[in-house]
Every structure is written in structure tokens, then in C-alpha cells.
Scaffold this motif. Sequence first.
Motif, PDB file in Angstrom:
ATOM      1  N   ASN A 321       0.800  -1.223   0.000  1.00 23.15           N
ATOM      2  CA  ASN A 321       0.000   0.000   0.000  1.00 23.15           C
ATOM      3  C   ASN A 321       0.833   1.272   0.000  1.00 23.15           C
ATOM      4  O   ASN A 321       0.306   2.351   0.281  1.00 23.15           O
ATOM      5  N   GLY A 322       2.114   1.179  -0.311  1.00 23.07           N
ATOM      6  CA  GLY A 322       2.923   2.388  -0.399  1.00 23.07           C
ATOM      7  C   GLY A 322       4.294   2.205   0.215  1.00 23.07           C
ATOM      8  O   GLY A 322       4.702   1.101   0.582  1.00 23.07           O
ATOM      9  N   ILE A 323       5.007   3.319   0.338  1.00 22.42           N
ATOM     10  CA  ILE A 323       6.334   3.288   0.940  1.00 22.42           C
ATOM     11  C   ILE A 323       6.326   4.108   2.227  1.00 22.42           C
ATOM     12  O   ILE A 323       5.547   5.050   2.390  1.00 22.42           O
ATOM     13  N   TYR A 324       7.208   3.715   3.142  1.00 20.90           N
ATOM     14  CA  TYR A 324       7.346   4.391   4.429  1.00 20.90           C
ATOM     15  C   TYR A 324       8.757   4.943   4.529  1.00 20.90           C
ATOM     16  O   TYR A 324       9.737   4.245   4.241  1.00 20.90           O
ATOM     17  N   GLY A 325       8.866   6.207   4.922  1.00 19.18           N
ATOM     18  CA  GLY A 325      10.171   6.824   5.076  1.00 19.18           C
ATOM     19  C   GLY A 325      10.302   7.542   6.396  1.00 19.18           C
ATOM     20  O   GLY A 325       9.306   7.859   7.059  1.00 19.18           O
ATOM     21  N   GLN A 326      11.547   7.791   6.771  1.00 21.98           N
ATOM     22  CA  GLN A 326      11.843   8.475   8.025  1.00 21.98           C
ATOM     23  C   GLN A 326      12.736   9.669   7.721  1.00 21.98           C
ATOM     24  O   GLN A 326      13.835   9.520   7.178  1.00 21.98           O
ATOM     25  N   LEU A 327      12.259  10.868   8.047  1.00 24.87           N
ATOM     26  CA  LEU A 327      13.049  12.072   7.845  1.00 24.87           C
ATOM     27  C   LEU A 327      14.218  12.101   8.820  1.00 24.87           C
ATOM     28  O   LEU A 327      14.098  11.668   9.969  1.00 24.87           O
ATOM     29  N   GLY A 328      15.344  12.600   8.347  1.00 24.26           N
ATOM     30  CA  GLY A 328      16.520  12.715   9.195  1.00 24.26           C
ATOM     31  C   GLY A 328      17.344  11.453   9.284  1.00 24.26           C
ATOM     32  O   GLY A 328      18.451  11.471   9.823  1.00 24.26           O
ATOM     33  N   ASP A 329      16.831  10.336   8.764  1.00 24.86           N
ATOM     34  CA  ASP A 329      17.562   9.071   8.803  1.00 24.86           C
ATOM     35  C   ASP A 329      18.572   9.035   7.658  1.00 24.86           C
ATOM     36  O   ASP A 329      18.356   9.635   6.606  1.00 24.86           O
ATOM     37  N   SER A 330      19.671   8.341   7.856  1.00 17.36           N
ATOM     38  CA  SER A 330      20.707   8.246   6.830  1.00 17.36           C
ATOM     39  C   SER A 330      20.677   6.858   6.196  1.00 17.36           C
ATOM     40  O   SER A 330      20.781   5.850   6.897  1.00 17.36           O
ATOM     41  N   ALA A 331      20.524   6.821   4.880  1.00 18.95           N
ATOM     42  CA  ALA A 331      20.442   5.538   4.173  1.00 18.95           C
ATOM     43  C   ALA A 331      21.802   4.862   4.117  1.00 18.95           C
ATOM     44  O   ALA A 331      22.839   5.514   3.983  1.00 18.95           O
ATOM     45  N   ARG A 332      21.783   3.530   4.216  1.00 19.91           N
ATOM     46  CA  ARG A 332      23.003   2.737   4.121  1.00 19.91           C
ATOM     47  C   ARG A 332      22.936   1.926   2.832  1.00 19.91           C
ATOM     48  O   ARG A 332      22.042   1.098   2.654  1.00 19.91           O
ATOM     49  N   MET A 333      23.890   2.157   1.947  1.00 22.77           N
ATOM     50  CA  MET A 333      23.899   1.498   0.649  1.00 22.77           C
ATOM     51  C   MET A 333      25.251   0.838   0.425  1.00 22.77           C
ATOM     52  O   MET A 333      26.122   0.865   1.301  1.00 22.77           O
ATOM     53  N   ILE A 334      25.426   0.236  -0.739  1.00 19.99           N
ATOM     54  CA  ILE A 334      26.687  -0.435  -1.069  1.00 19.99           C
ATOM     55  C   ILE A 334      27.573   0.534  -1.840  1.00 19.99           C
ATOM     56  O   ILE A 334      27.204   0.976  -2.935  1.00 19.99           O
ATOM     57  N   PRO A 335      28.743   0.882  -1.312  1.00 21.86           N
ATOM     58  CA  PRO A 335      29.655   1.742  -2.072  1.00 21.86           C
ATOM     59  C   PRO A 335      30.308   0.966  -3.214  1.00 21.86           C
ATOM     60  O   PRO A 335      30.801  -0.145  -3.018  1.00 21.86           O
ATOM     61  N   VAL A 336      30.289   1.559  -4.398  1.00 26.62           N
ATOM     62  CA  VAL A 336      30.844   0.925  -5.593  1.00 26.62           C
ATOM     63  C   VAL A 336      31.919   1.831  -6.177  1.00 26.62           C
ATOM     64  O   VAL A 336      31.730   3.048  -6.286  1.00 26.62           O
ATOM     65  N   GLU A 337      33.032   1.226  -6.550  1.00 30.17           N
ATOM     66  CA  GLU A 337      34.094   1.942  -7.259  1.00 30.17           C
ATOM     67  C   GLU A 337      34.321   1.227  -8.580  1.00 30.17           C
ATOM     68  O   GLU A 337      34.660   0.044  -8.603  1.00 30.17           O
ATOM     69  N   LEU A 338      34.122   1.936  -9.676  1.00 21.34           N
ATOM     70  CA  LEU A 338      34.181   1.339 -11.007  1.00 21.34           C
ATOM     71  C   LEU A 338      35.224   2.093 -11.827  1.00 21.34           C
ATOM     72  O   LEU A 338      35.084   3.290 -12.074  1.00 21.34           O
ATOM     73  N   SER A 339      36.280   1.391 -12.221  1.00 22.21           N
ATOM     74  CA  SER A 339      37.330   2.023 -13.028  1.00 22.21           C
ATOM     75  C   SER A 339      37.251   1.520 -14.462  1.00 22.21           C
ATOM     76  O   SER A 339      36.906   0.359 -14.710  1.00 22.21           O
ATOM     77  N   TYR A 340      37.577   2.411 -15.403  1.00 26.45           N
ATOM     78  CA  TYR A 340      37.501   2.079 -16.828  1.00 26.45           C
ATOM     79  C   TYR A 340      38.717   2.658 -17.536  1.00 26.45           C
ATOM     80  O   TYR A 340      39.131   3.796 -17.278  1.00 26.45           O
TER      81      TYR A 340
END
Length: 612
Positions: A321-340
Motif C-alpha cells: 500500500n505504499g512506501i514508508y520513510g523516516q526524515l533525518g535518517d541516513s540511508a546505508r547502501m553499497i559503495p561501488v568503485e568502477l574504473s575504466y
Amino acid sequence: MDIDEVKPGMRGYGLTVFQDARIDTFDVEVIGVIKNQFYTDHDIIMVGVSGPYVDEAGVIAGMSGSPVYIDGKLVGALAYRFGAFPMKPIGGVTPIGHMLDIRDAVETETKPGSNAPDGSPGGMGGGQNDIGPPDLGPSGLHPSDLGPSGLNPIAVPMVFSGFHPGTVSLFEDELRQRGLVPVAGGSVAGGSVAGGSVAESVTGSVAGATGEISVSGAGDDAYPDQDGPASTGDGASLLEPGSAVSAQLIRGDYNMAGTGTVTWREEDAILAFGHPFLWTGALNVPMNRAEIITVIPDQTGSTKISSVADEVGSVLWDHTNGIYGQLGDSARMIPVELSYDDAIRASRTYRFDVMMAIGWTPLLVNMAVSNTILANGRVAGERTIALGGRIALQDHPDIVFDDQFSGQASLSALARDVNGVLNVVLDNRFITPMIESLRIDIHSSDERSTAVIEDVWFGSETIEPGDTLEIRVYLRPYRGDRLVRRMDVTIPKTVSAGPVQVLVGSARAVTRHDLNAVPQRFRPTDGPRLIELLNNRRTGNRVYLKMFQGGAGGMVKGREMPGLPPSVLAVMDSERTKGSFVPIREKVVAEETIRTDYVVAGQNWSRLTVKR
């Protein structure tokens, strides 16, 4: 307003952004309530929609989550559209009561935001058991799987920044199947939004439980009771019902975000969209303000064109039924380093973060990899790509990329390899993947570097235990002269007298033999074995030699035990060990590998004799 109070003929209005960050209104009239839609006790309010922009463009992609009010009370979120080419705009509203249930899911089902580098990935679908040459697609349902063809979630505009048009075109069908509409867009720096702000277009502010917000074009109608603004900064205080909001899947040198509308806010909690976004359940991606550049009317599906503004929090849950978010929270993602790098350009490194979720992380990484190659080289034609890098896992050894692809289909072959490895890592039944970082190194050239195995020469057709056998492999490069590669194979002292089969071939040829002869070799039994198989997977730029004899043996917990005496076999292959012991009829005598500068194809079978 409770859904039982909603009656046909009732009129109200909705809030959304059509231009810049200004919240505008559109009119709604209730047509009826569809009961038990999609599942029991899930209702949809059917409404006619009219007003500026909507009369011309219909229900617009990006309106998902637009709050709908009747008699000054919040009824729900505009979330669905009816018909492929409707004569007049008709939408479906998700009742606010259904959306408020998301808070219970967040509190009781799974810790929100756990699908980050330090948590379990979201998503649906079973684990993968085999580590063969994987070609695994994303798991889970698509929004188009929801129900009748006449009722579909409003598409979510997926804004791309830093992406080559060829990349967007390459993945467009896949994204549209998931209910996402790829659109050109951009990102803007934090702070004020060009063309005015919500503070300028909304008279007053949320000021306590009895405060009112007067919206441009809304007359004297008021929002339902709301608490005071969050103390999370100017950007967060501007994010109110009707505001444009984005959930960012990639951020950094490349950006990709889905845009919808805020439905409800209470202090720092946000509800938006009114329908599933990515079908992941637990989620952890940045939540950003967005500004709408314009609306593109289109008979096949109108859409908002938007830019992503400053980050104000995290989206932590993706619900039916939708998405839930929290203001002020910091997202944790996967850091990617791509060299070409290639023969023309100096090495360049791109840094970005991607969300972590089954079925999505591989797709997003492949989009970034494909974009890097297409933006720096030719869109089509012959190409050779060397792949390197590693996946860093918490509490487990790194998983290494080391392969080469060549020819017209080199880009798709590279995508299958990266996609397959990431899918197995994320969707397995042994370990909870905690990806700390991902590094990918690409070297590309506009030449075809392939070779075929033409012949194999052996120093002797008769061998003895302890001998070192010289073997020469003759390769024919594409439009090149024949060349030879040498390998020396030590014959083990435990080899039995009699015939020995020798297979010299490409990764595909030798793996095909293994899958036919002993498929259990690619079935991990625990986490360490899974990672071992991934790191030992065969690659296209190598020649493989496999020397084996017939002989009874078995596999226990993924480990081969060849050449077992009949008495031992009888004990191990009994009812007591049924399921844990797998009989095999092949004993590997020796294996050897040669690395080449080519993507190798072909195979050669030979027979030698062991004398003792």
C-alpha cells in the motif's frame, strides 16, 4: 475519513506538484468502491479525476501517492489508473487506513532498513542451490502482476542522471515491466529549489494539531490534523502532503531515482506512493525532495519530468500500500568503485552507491557497468572487455571477478557474469550477505580477441605415476596466425593403471562435461563452499585440462572422495547416509589451467595409458 463513509458522487480534491515545487490541486469525484481488490479486505476507491494538466494528460506517472481529500478529511492516495487509453481520466485511491497499516508492518515484521550492507536484503524468491554458469533473473512480483489488465499502479518515473541514452534504452523494457518509466532528468544541489519553493506556494505552515495549510487553488479546505514540522532541516520541513518525493536507488557519479508524491506525514514519518514501488519489503535507500520540471502529455502514458533535490531521510519499507520513510535518517547502501580504461582514454574511476536488494542490486550494477562502457566507447560492434574486481563481504573472504569477454555480444556476456555472481551472493540459503563494498575494473578494446582450440599434442601417450607430462595446446586466434601454449602436468603417484581420458577445452566445454558427469560439484553445502565455488568458477580467457579415470566414489558435503573400496562404498551409500552421500563414477587424476589473452572456444578429447 473511513472508507465506509465514502459514497458515490462525493466530490473532493487532490494535491500534487505539476511544476517546480508548487503544490497544486486537482478535482476528484467518487465513482464507487471496489471491494476485496487484489486480496481480502483490500479496497480501492474508484474516482474520476479532472482539473488543469489532468484534463489534457490524464492520470500522470509521478502522481502516485497524491493525497485525496473529501470534506477536508484525508481519504487516501491516488495510486492506480484504469484502462490503457481511457476516454476520460479515472483513477484508483488506496484508502488511508490501508496505508497507515504500513506502520504496523514496520514495527512488527522486520527491522526497517535491514537490507543494507549490515543487514538482510529485502526481496522475494527462493535461494539458489547451484553454482553453474548462472543466468539468474530478478525474483519477485512485478506491479503488472497485480490484477486485472484494466487496473494498474500509476507508473513511477525513474529519473536518470549521468546515464547514456543507449544504456536507458537497453534496460527500458525491464524497467517498464517493473512499473517504472525511464525519463531523462537530473539532480540539483541541496537548498532552494529552482522556480520557487513549497514555502512560497503554500501559505502558512503546519503549526500544531489545529493548524491549517492553505494550498494554491484549494480554497479554505484544510488538511486533516497534523503534528508540527520535524526539526530535521529546511528540506525536511518542506516535505508535506502533496510534495514531490524521490527514492534514490543509485547516488553519486550516477544517479537513479523514482519520483512520486507524499501522502501523509506525522512528525518525521512519511507515507507515499500508495502502491508498491520495488516489491522489496524492507528497504534502505535515500529519500529526497524533488522538483517537477514539466509534464509530458502522451496518449500511451503521460509522465512528470523531475529532478532530484537534497536528501532528507531514508525510505525504509516498500509495502503493498505504499512506501514508508523516516526524515533525518541516513540511508546505508553499497559503495561501488568502477574504473575504466582503454587504448584511447586514460583510466577513469566512477564512485557511487547502490541499494542492496535481491533482484535489484545486480540490475543496478549492470546498468552502471553498461553505462560506463557505452559512454566511453562504441555502442555496438566488436569489442573485448577484461573484467576484474572483487566483492568485499563482512566476515567472509572476498569474491573475485577475473574474466574476459569478446565479440559482438561481449557486453551482454559481461552483464550475465556480474548479474549471476551478485544474484548468487544475495539470494542463497547459507549466509546473510553483508556487502561492505564492490570494486569493478574494466579494460575495453575495439578489437575481437578470440581463439579456437585446433589441436593438442602430448609428449607421450604412455605415462607412469610421478611423470611430468608435456602438453602443447594449439590455438587459432580470430584472423591470426596459429600459436602454441605449453603446460606441464604432474601425474600423481596414486593413479591407477589403465586408460585415462583427457579433456582440453574452454570453460564452457569443461563445465558442460562436469554438469553432465557430476552435477553435484556445483551444489554448495555451506557458506564457505559457496564462496569457494564462486571464486573457482571457470573463465573465458583460460584453457582447462581435465584428466580422469573411471572409478566408483562419492561426494560428501560437496567434497569428492574418488576411488573408494567397495566395502567403504557399501557403508557410505546406505540408508543411514541417504541424502548426504552422492555416488560418482569419475575420478579426477589431474587438472591444469593456462591463462591466455583470448576468449577461448572449442575442446579436444584424447586417451592416454597409465603403466605401473
